[in-house]
Structure formats: structure tokens, C-alpha cells
Design an enzyme around this catalytic site. Structure first.
Site, mmCIF file in Angstrom:
data_model
loop_
_atom_site.group_PDB
_atom_site.id
_atom_site.type_symbol
_atom_site.label_atom_id
_atom_site.label_comp_id
_atom_site.label_asym_id
_atom_site.label_seq_id
_atom_site.Cartn_x
_atom_site.Cartn_y
_atom_site.Cartn_z
ATOM 1 N N LYS A 238 0.870 -1.179 0.000
ATOM 2 C CA LYS A 238 0.000 0.000 0.000
ATOM 3 C C LYS A 238 0.902 1.223 0.000
ATOM 4 O O LYS A 238 2.056 1.143 0.436
ATOM 5 C CB LYS A 238 -0.899 0.012 1.251
ATOM 6 N N ASP B 199 -6.857 4.428 -4.808
ATOM 7 C CA ASP B 199 -7.564 4.273 -3.533
ATOM 8 C C ASP B 199 -8.187 5.641 -3.273
ATOM 9 O O ASP B 199 -8.392 6.410 -4.233
ATOM 10 C CB ASP B 199 -6.587 3.854 -2.412
#
Ligand code: NDP
Length: 455
Positions: A135, A175
Site C-alpha cells: 500500500k 484508492d
């Protein structure tokens, strides 16, 4: 001397690992929350397979393989240099190249990126695709920035990030705050630096330059497909169910779209300023026009539909009575009080489109009150699953139709549900999809780590 049974030995091991982590990471509450939720649910696995304890698998898996932090200096429209922090956590490459989105939001810090990266390992494993966990992101706030500021920020971000990623190493995606526009700017800068054209380096691209059809819809549709499977447990479908969806971004929009296609009445959605309640059903075209076309605020909805109401502040969205709650905005948006309100109003199912939207206390309340619960890492895995399908299409230089990708997504979501359910049953926690998803996701990674020696 007191002897412990295998379950107690496993619990003691997990307690020790967690206590050490807590002592060294007290300043990272979101990360601790995510780790706690997962590792305690793995106790039945360690009890049955003590070799995992001997191999220190838990200590290894909670430690990211690599954390990169960097300065992002960029110039705003007034010619002033601004500075933000960039992050990439490359958590696990046991089953494939690192894979996970980038989040641009002022709340981003190392704790949040680590919690997301840790969850991503298990989610990616559950998809059945060969992708590791990662991430990244920045505390940059895209709100109120011009297109050229966004472009300059993305270029500055990629100028540093490109050193650590690649189609076979690490493949980011979007995201919160990172949609098709940002992905385009990031991709353009990567290719410029590399003097090449490498579509496999990032996913979520527009279909006209290597993106997959149905990627935009994948997380929202996938969440609804997963909940659809779960509802079969109570012989229910989405037909005529009242649904509340939080957020009005990528995940929310397509969760609303699929739920409506399946006959649900979606009565509310939100943004970070407040929520709209439209008892006759949210008009999705208006939401898309506000959010996707004009980049506006959800309160503008009532200009077009004065019969709906707008409430400032988004916490109370869960006080609207509903059969199905789909939190699709952000972490910890349903706390114990919100969960109690949902339960008092008769909610039958909660499906997590966002990452970690329910606190640990809220999750306990769902189980205590027999609310069907679809945990994020299983329910929202459709986005990364279609990202992996985008990588496959890029490698093959092929392009599948929307229907082909959607059919594969649907099949993947059914499999995730089935595998989570079966793992829960095998390890003695029938009907607990949270434990089942954690175990199913973990086993594949654990076995890969053992088979590859000490990695
Ligand atoms: P978007 O940026 O497209 O949308 C986020 C939505 O949530 C917006 O409506 C935003 O409102 C709202 N929101 C953001 N922060 C807050 C907050 N602190 N309080 C209340 N509302 C908030 O993001 P996505 O739809 O892509 O992501 C939503 C969630 O889904 C995240 O948890 C993400 O990690 C998760 N997810 C996303 C995937 C994807 O494919 N995109 C895949 C898997 C999970 P505003 O416009 O005011 O900021």
C-alpha cells in the site's frame, strides 16, 4: 506444572507477539487494530499447525519486507513550493509482486499505510490471483487543487516512487483520492522516466491506454456480489431491501449501482461533509453528475431533488433504518454506538466496501446480534482482483469485454465467499466469515513462505 492444550499454546504465542508489537508500535493505532483483528482469528490455525509457530510465521508476516518514506516537493499554481510526505509499504511478496493502491488524503501516515498494506496481503491472497501485498500514498490533499497542481504533484510523487516499482516488482493502483485522472498522470511520468511504455506497472488506467473494462465498477460490484452470496444464508436477496451506503466515491457509486440493479432501494449516501437521505431511492445519475463529472459536494443533490434531505456531518447516516448497511467511505466509520443503532433498527447484514470501516467493538456487536457480516478483506477484494486481471491483459496484450471481466469478477467473489465459509467451518468457526477469510487468506501465504525457505 500446568500443561496447555494446543489452543492455549497458540493463544499464548499470539499474545506474546501482539504484546511485543504493542510495546513498539503504540503510536500506530490503526496498524495495531488491523493486526489484532487478524492474528487472534488465526489461533485455530496455529493450534492445528504448530510448525507455523516454530517457523515464527507471525513475527515474520507482521513485519513489512520494506517501508519507503520520501519527500514530495511540488510547485503550486502561485509558484510556491509545497512539501508532502510519500509512503510505500511493500509488505509481502510471498505469492506475487507487491500489489496495492495509493491513497492521497491529509490523514495518511505510516500507521494507516501499514494497516492497509497488512490487510492487503490477505485480501490479495483470497482473490486466488498471484499478487503480494502493499500500500502507499501521501498526506497530500487533492481537494481544491487545480488539474495542473494534481498533475505536478503526481509527477513529483512518481519521480521518487519509480525507483521501487515495476511490472514484476510492485504494481500500485488507486484508492481514496486517486482515481483515473491521477493514475494517468502517474503512469505518464513513470513511462517518461523509464523511456519505455510499461502498462503493467500500474492498474486502474483508463481502458484507452491499457486499463481493464469493469475495473472502475469492480470494488462496488464485487462487494454487492459477495453480500448477495451471504444473503442466501437467510434465504434473502437484494430485491426490495432498504440499503444505506456511506461515501459517494468510486466504491460507493458502483455498490449503489449494482444494489439497485438487483432491486434494492438505496436511500442514503454521503461524503465527508454530510449525507443525503432520499426515501424514494437515490437517483444515481445525479450522484454521478455531481461526483464524477463536476467534482462537487453531495449536498448539491437536494438542488435537483428537493424532496430529499441533507444532513451536515456524516456520523448519523447509520441512524437511517435499513436492512443492509454498506460502509464504503473510510476506516472506523461504524463504531459501537453506530452498530447499536443499526441493530436496534433491525439491520440484517453489513457488507464492508471500505477498508476496516467497522471498529472491533462494532464487529463484536454484529456477531452477538446475529447480523450477517461480510468483512472488508473478502467483500471488497473485487477491485484488486480486477486489477490482477488488468495485469494479465497487459501481459498478454489482450483486451477483454466488460461482460467477460464482470463474469470473472462474479466468479472470483463467489469463490472468495465459498473459501472463507469453508475455512471457517474447517477450523471450528462455522458461519464466521471474518475468521474464515483471515484463515483462507493466511494459509496460502504461510505455505508459500514455508516452501520458499526463510523469507
Ligand atoms: P474515493 O476517494 O473515490 O471516495 C471516498 C468517499 O469516502 C468519498 O465520498 C469521500 O468523501 C468519503 N470519505 C473519505 N474520507 C472520509 C472520512 N474521513 N469521513 C467520511 N467520509 C469520507 O475512494 P474509494 O471509493 O476508492 O475508497 C473508499 C474506501 O474503499 C476506502 O476505505 C478504500 O481503501 C476502500 N477500497 C477501495 C478500493 C478501490 O478499488 N477504489 C478497493 C478496495 C477498498 P469526500 O469526497 O468528501 O472526500
Amino acid at each position: 506444572m500446568v500443561t496447555m492444550n494446543p489452543e492455549q499454546v497458540a493463544m499464548h504465542y499470539i499474545d506474546e507477539v501482539y504484546k511485543n508489537l504493542e510495546a513498539t508500535h503504540a503510536h500506530e493505532p490503526e496498524f495495531l487494530q488491523a493486526v489484532k483483528e487478524i492474528i487472534y482469528s488465526l489461533a485455530p490455525v496455529f493450534a492445528k499447525r504448530p510448525e507455523y509457530m516454530e517457523a515464527s510465521l507471525l513475527e515474520r508476516i507482521i513485519e513489512p519486507e520494506r517501508v519507503v518514506k520520501f519527500r514530495v516537493a511540488w510547485e503550486d499554481d502561485n509558484g510556491k513550493v509545497q512539501v508532502n510526505r510519500g509512503f510505500r509499504v511493500q509488505y509481502s511478496s510471498a505469492i506475487g509482486p507487491y500489489k496495492g493502491g495509493l491513497r492521497f488524503h491529509p490523514s495518511v501516515n505510516e500507521s494507516i499505510i501499514k494497516f492497509l498494506g497488512f490487510e492487503q496481503i490477505f485480501k490479495n491472497s483470497l482473490t486466488g490471483q498471484p499478487i503480494g501485498g502493499a500500500k502507499g500514498g501521501s498526506d497530500f490533499d487533492p481537494k481544491g487543487k487545480s488539474d495542473s497542481e494534481i498533475m505536478r504533484f503526481c509527477q513529483a510523487f512518481m519521480t521518487e516512487l519509480h525507483k521501487y516499482i515495476g511490472p514484476h516488482e510492485d504494481v500500485p493502483a488507486g484508492d481514496i483520492g486517486v482515481g483515473a485522472r491521477e493514475i494517468g498522470f502517474l503512469f505518464g511520468q513513470y513511462n517518461r522516466i523509464k523511456a519505455s511504455y510499461l502498462p503493467g506497472v500500474i492498474t486502474g488506467k483508463l481502458p484507452r491506454f491499457g486499463g481493464s473494462l469493469a475495473r472502475k465498477e469492480a470494488t462496488g460490484y464485487g462487494t454487492v456480489y459477495f453480500v448477495q452470496e451471504m444473503l442466501k444464508e437467510i434465504n434473502a436477496t437484494f430485491e426490495n431491501q432498504t440499503v444505506v451506503v456511506s461515501g459517494s466515491g468510486n466504491v460507493s457509486t458502483y455498490a449503489i449501482e449494482k444494489a439497485q440493479q438487483l432491486g434494492a432501494l438505496v436511500v442514503a449516501c454521503s461524503d465527508s461533509d454530510g449525507y443525503i437521505h432520499d426515501p424514494s431511492g437515490i437517483k444515481l445519475d445525479t450522484v454521478k453528475d455531481i461526483k464524477e463529472v463536476r467534482g462537487g459536494r453531495i449536498k448539491e443533490y437536494i438542488d435537483a431533488h428537493p424532496e430529499a434531505t441533507y444532513v451536515e456531518g456524516c456520523e448519523n447516516i447509520w441512524s437511517i433504518p435499513c436492512d443492509i448497511a454498506l460502509p464504503c467511505a473510510t476506516q472506523n466509520e461504524i463504531d459501537a454506538d453506530a452498530a447499536k443503532t443499526l441493530i436496534a433498527n433491525g439491520v440484517k447484514a453489513v457488507g464492508e466496501g471500505a477498508n476496516m470501516p467497522s471498529t472491533l467493538e462494532a464487529i463484536d456487536l454484529y456477531f452477538e446480534n446475529n447480523v450477517l457480516f461480510a468483512p472488508a478483506k473478502a467483500a471488497n477484494a473485487g477491485g484488486v482482483a480486477v486489477s490482477a486481471l488488468e495485469m494479465a491483459q497487459n501481459s498478454m496484450r489482450m483486451f477483454w469485454t466488460f461482460e467477460e471481466v464482470d463474469a470473472k469478477l462474479h466468479e472470483i467473489m463467489r469463490n472468495i465467499y465459498k473459501n472463507s465459509r469453508e475455512a471457517a467451518k474447517e477450523f471450528g468457526h462455522e458461519n464466521n466469515l471474518l475468521i474464515g477469510a483471515n484463515i483462507a487468506g493466511f494459509l496460502k501465504v504461510a505455505d508459500a513462505m514455508i516452501a520458499q525457505g526463510i523469507i
